[in-house]
Design an enzyme around this catalytic site. Structure first.
Site, PDB file in Angstrom:
ATOM      1  N   GLY A  64      66.076  27.853 -67.489  1.00 20.02           N
ATOM      2  CA  GLY A  64      66.082  28.976 -68.413  1.00 20.02           C
ATOM      3  C   GLY A  64      66.999  28.679 -69.577  1.00 20.02           C
ATOM      4  O   GLY A  64      67.159  27.534 -69.983  1.00 20.02           O
ATOM      5  N   CYS A  65      67.613  29.700 -70.092  1.00 30.05           N
ATOM      6  CA  CYS A  65      68.513  29.564 -71.234  1.00 30.05           C
ATOM      7  C   CYS A  65      69.649  28.605 -70.908  1.00 30.05           C
ATOM      8  O   CYS A  65      70.334  28.751 -69.885  1.00 30.05           O
ATOM      9  CB  CYS A  65      69.077  30.935 -71.593  1.00 30.05           C
ATOM     10  SG  CYS A  65      70.361  30.876 -72.846  1.00 30.05           S
ATOM     11  N   PHE A  66      69.872  27.625 -71.783  1.00 33.37           N
ATOM     12  CA  PHE A  66      70.905  26.630 -71.475  1.00 33.37           C
ATOM     13  C   PHE A  66      72.306  27.204 -71.498  1.00 33.37           C
ATOM     14  O   PHE A  66      73.212  26.644 -70.892  1.00 33.37           O
ATOM     15  CB  PHE A  66      70.797  25.369 -72.310  1.00 33.37           C
ATOM     16  CG  PHE A  66      70.651  25.507 -73.808  1.00 33.37           C
ATOM     17  CD1 PHE A  66      71.225  26.523 -74.540  1.00 33.37           C
ATOM     18  CD2 PHE A  66      69.917  24.555 -74.491  1.00 33.37           C
ATOM     19  CE1 PHE A  66      71.081  26.604 -75.911  1.00 33.37           C
ATOM     20  CE2 PHE A  66      69.767  24.616 -75.870  1.00 33.37           C
ATOM     21  CZ  PHE A  66      70.359  25.641 -76.581  1.00 33.37           C
TER      22      PHE A  66
END
Length: 177
Positions: A9-11
């Site tokens: 997902g979002c880093f």
């Protein structure tokens, strides 16, 4: 030191978790798994490059095993949702392991299969396990994002709960402050 490249997902979330894992030397946000050389954030989040948001984790295998890293990886995101983590939707948010050696590939595939058989999740794990090709570090303003911007709404509502879960589930694996 060894490296593995992980997308969950979002880093910003992934980086924040792995920065706190004992034995991890660095967790760098970036892009991997796509066709565009030297991609920019706006291209990646628009889904134009094929890259996933990832974190390249550099770790000391004498302090933390790949098995432990992958356990943290699988337990701090939903590996059963294809191209999605929460409200983040698109191939850039896919669950992915980009392995750097055949040994890493074997370990990741074995653990994924065991987790699927365990019934830990109702749905099957869709994490892709792909040979590492290239890593492109994200722009500087993405690095160390949660630590620098923890009071921002996205960090409070999305990143902080993942960090909290990590600390609760893995208290013995936390770095000393």
């Amino acid at each position: 030191m060894e490296q593995i490249t992980l997308g969950s997902g979002c880093f910003w979330c992934t980086e924040a978790v792995f920065q706190r894992l004992k034995g991890v030397h660095s967790a760098v946000s970036g892009y991997s798994g796509g066709k565009t050389k030297d991609p920019f954030y706006r291209e990646v989040v628009a889904g134009k490059t094929g890259h996933a948001e990832v974190v390249q984790v550099t770790y000391d295998p004498a302090q933390v095993s790949l098995e432990e890293i992958l356990e943290v990886f699988w337990k701090t995101h939903d590996p059963t949702t294809l191209n999605r983590q929460g409200n983040d939707v698109g191939t850039q948010y896919r669950s992915a392991i980009f392995y750097h050696s055949e040994e890493q590939k074997e370990i990741a595939e074995r653990l994924k299969q065991a987790l699927d058989k365990s019934g830990a999740w109702v749905d099957p794990i869709v994490t892709e396990i792909t040979k590492f090709d290239a890593f492109y570090p994200a722009e500087d303003y993405h690095q160390d994002y949660y630590n620098e911007n923890g009071s921002q709404p996205y960090c409070q509502f999305v990143v902080a709960p993942k960090v909290k879960k990590f600390k609760e589930v893995f208290p013995d694996k936390l770095k000393e402050d």
